[in-house]
Design a protein around this motif. Structure first.
Motif, mmCIF file in Angstrom:
data_model
loop_
_atom_site.group_PDB
_atom_site.id
_atom_site.type_symbol
_atom_site.label_atom_id
_atom_site.label_comp_id
_atom_site.label_asym_id
_atom_site.label_seq_id
_atom_site.Cartn_x
_atom_site.Cartn_y
_atom_site.Cartn_z
ATOM 1 N N SER A 226 0.834 -1.217 0.000
ATOM 2 C CA SER A 226 0.000 0.000 0.000
ATOM 3 C C SER A 226 0.859 1.254 0.000
ATOM 4 O O SER A 226 0.617 2.186 -0.768
ATOM 5 C CB SER A 226 -0.914 0.027 1.230
ATOM 6 O OG SER A 226 -1.833 -1.016 1.192
ATOM 7 N N THR A 348 -4.019 -7.812 -0.970
ATOM 8 C CA THR A 348 -5.172 -7.080 -0.440
ATOM 9 C C THR A 348 -4.907 -5.576 -0.352
ATOM 10 O O THR A 348 -5.785 -4.760 -0.669
ATOM 11 C CB THR A 348 -5.537 -7.604 0.974
ATOM 12 O OG1 THR A 348 -5.789 -8.999 0.897
ATOM 13 C CG2 THR A 348 -6.750 -6.879 1.535
ATOM 14 N N VAL A 352 -7.675 -2.890 -1.738
ATOM 15 C CA VAL A 352 -8.517 -2.152 -0.791
ATOM 16 C C VAL A 352 -8.087 -0.686 -0.729
ATOM 17 O O VAL A 352 -8.921 0.222 -0.714
ATOM 18 C CB VAL A 352 -8.452 -2.797 0.614
ATOM 19 C CG1 VAL A 352 -9.259 -1.984 1.616
ATOM 20 C CG2 VAL A 352 -8.961 -4.227 0.564
ATOM 21 N N LEU A 355 -9.314 1.143 -3.786
ATOM 22 C CA LEU A 355 -10.741 1.468 -3.653
ATOM 23 C C LEU A 355 -10.933 2.679 -2.742
ATOM 24 O O LEU A 355 -11.764 3.551 -3.011
ATOM 25 C CB LEU A 355 -11.499 0.265 -3.085
ATOM 26 C CG LEU A 355 -11.862 -0.861 -4.061
ATOM 27 C CD1 LEU A 355 -12.556 -1.986 -3.313
ATOM 28 C CD2 LEU A 355 -12.765 -0.340 -5.185
ATOM 29 N N TYR A 356 -10.161 2.709 -1.659
ATOM 30 C CA TYR A 356 -10.253 3.822 -0.714
ATOM 31 C C TYR A 356 -9.916 5.147 -1.407
ATOM 32 O O TYR A 356 -10.645 6.141 -1.262
ATOM 33 C CB TYR A 356 -9.313 3.590 0.463
ATOM 34 C CG TYR A 356 -9.365 4.670 1.521
ATOM 35 C CD1 TYR A 356 -10.296 4.604 2.554
ATOM 36 C CD2 TYR A 356 -8.482 5.749 1.495
ATOM 37 C CE1 TYR A 356 -10.362 5.596 3.521
ATOM 38 C CE2 TYR A 356 -8.534 6.743 2.453
ATOM 39 C CZ TYR A 356 -9.472 6.661 3.468
ATOM 40 O OH TYR A 356 -9.531 7.656 4.423
#
Length: 392
Positions: A226, A348, A352, A355-356
């Motif tokens: 991330s 993941t 995720v 999307l955030y």
């Protein structure tokens, strides 16, 4: 003739060298291939999807790797994994094609997982009592240093596009050949009937003993991908200088390198669960504060440095905690699950987090990271109490 103590030291440092070269090759490939694809006009979406090949390879090999380790021993699996990585790196310059390079990255994911799975299990099963945390923190440190040095090879593209691949393959070959000078060993033999030793039962038992220890590797996978893949996008939207973004990301890695061994030693003395709780809590606070002050770029650098100091050891802490919770004969399965959860986190995180970024425009991305850490703190605090280490 080497004494037992000296031989064990040589074996330990041989395994550490292998892990550092593996980290180096991974750290080099991620930015190197991204830069090459960007120069060739490959879309950012395709570029990002190509990078997942490494983690997909890890997940593909995971269900099939434990039995060969038990049958042929640690050394054999390391030799096969090292050969796959070495040959794959050599093949990159032969044909610059998105699909071909995806397949090679997938193969490197398979080879790297063989290396990590065998070295992790070997180290956790042979570490002296009372210094497991120290041994695994050195393991984590060596990978972290290799991963941090790897991106420096990107500059060699200006000389020759093939040079980084050739240099990294030579380093892999040197580390690989050192394995031939250690004796092969095998994991503890499984006890019980065929039902007690089949794959599904081993997974269930390992999860029962050590499920809480799989959370730190999962979170580390989420953080690593991330922060490296999505924070630059968020930072550029916030009009950060491009030059400061690379400094911010490097600060997280440097923080992890600085505290890897001290945190491992502290865990040996006060208990792994306490240290994991402190790191999750500290990470939550640091990223929450950072979200309020992110308009000041130097403060964001400090936030990433401090968070790296607390969170950069999550992977090695998870492995160490798992080894303390799991019987020796289930260590290969436990190490395998640590790797699987790390890969799941790595897949993941970008999904995720992406999307955030797409759906939430007004709330800081740093607060998203803080929320993940806060949830993990609560899970470990409220539901991890009942699990006891084998020494308790």
């Amino acid at each position: 003739m080497l004494t037992t103590e000296k031989y064990e030291q040589r074996r330990f440092w041989t395994l550490i060298a292998i892990v550092s070269i593996s980290g180096f090759s991974q750290g080099m490939l991620l930015p190197l291939i991204s830069v090459i694809f960007e120069k060739d006009g490959v879309s950012s979406t395709l570029n990002g999807l190509n990078a997942t090949g490494l983690y997909i390879g890890t997940l593909l090999i995971s269900p099939f790797i434990e039995q060969p380790l038990r049958k042929f021993g640690y050394k054999s699996v390391i030799i096969v994994g090292g050969a796959i990585v070495f040959i794959s790196l050599l093949l990159f310059p032969l044909w610059q094609n998105v699909l071909f390079w995806f397949i090679l990255r997938l193969l490197i994911g398979i080879g790297d997982h063989c290396l990590h799975f065998a070295t992790q299990t070997w180290l956790t099963s042979s570490a002296p009592k009372g210094s497991l945390g120290k041994s695994m923190s050195i393991y984590g440190l060596s990978f972290g240093v290799g991963f941090a040095v790897g991106p420096l090879m990107v500059n060699l593209v200006e000389i020759s596009q093939t040079l980084p691949f050739i240099l990294s393959s030579i380093l892999c070959l040197i580390a690989w050949t050192s394995v031939f000078f250690v004796r092969n060993e095998y994991p503890e033999v499984l006890k019980g009937d065929s039902n007690a030793t089949n794959g599904v039962t081993r997974y269930k038992l390992s999860f029962k003993y050590a499920w809480v220890a799989f959370l730190p590797p999962f979170v580390y996978g989420v953080l690593e991908t991330s922060l490296n893949a999505l924070f630059p996008v968020y930072a550029l939207r916030k009009e950060f200088d491009v030059s400061i973004v690379s400094v911010i990301l490097a600060a997280f890695s440097i923080g992890g390198i600085l505290t890897q061994v001290p945190i491992g030693i502290i865990g040996d003395k006060v208990g792994r669960r306490k240290v994991i709780l402190v790191t999750f809590f500290a990470g939550t606070v640091i990223f929450s504060v950072g979200s309020l002050l992110e308009q000041f770029q130097p403060i964001v650098v400090a936030v990433f440095l401090l968070s790296g100091m607390f969170l950069g050891s999550l992977f090695s802490m998870g492995i160490t905690y798992m080894a303390e919770l799991t019987p020796k004969e289930l260590l290969p399965t436990g190490n395998l699950l640590c790797g699987i959860f790390f890969s799941l986190g790595s897949l993941t995180g970008p999904f995720v987090g992406g999307l955030y970024l797409q759906l939430v425009q007004t709330i800081s991305f740093l607060l998203f990271i803080a929320a993940i850490l806060a949830i993990m703190f609560c899970i470990v605090f409220f539901f991890g109490k009942k699990l006891k280490t084998l020494t308790e």
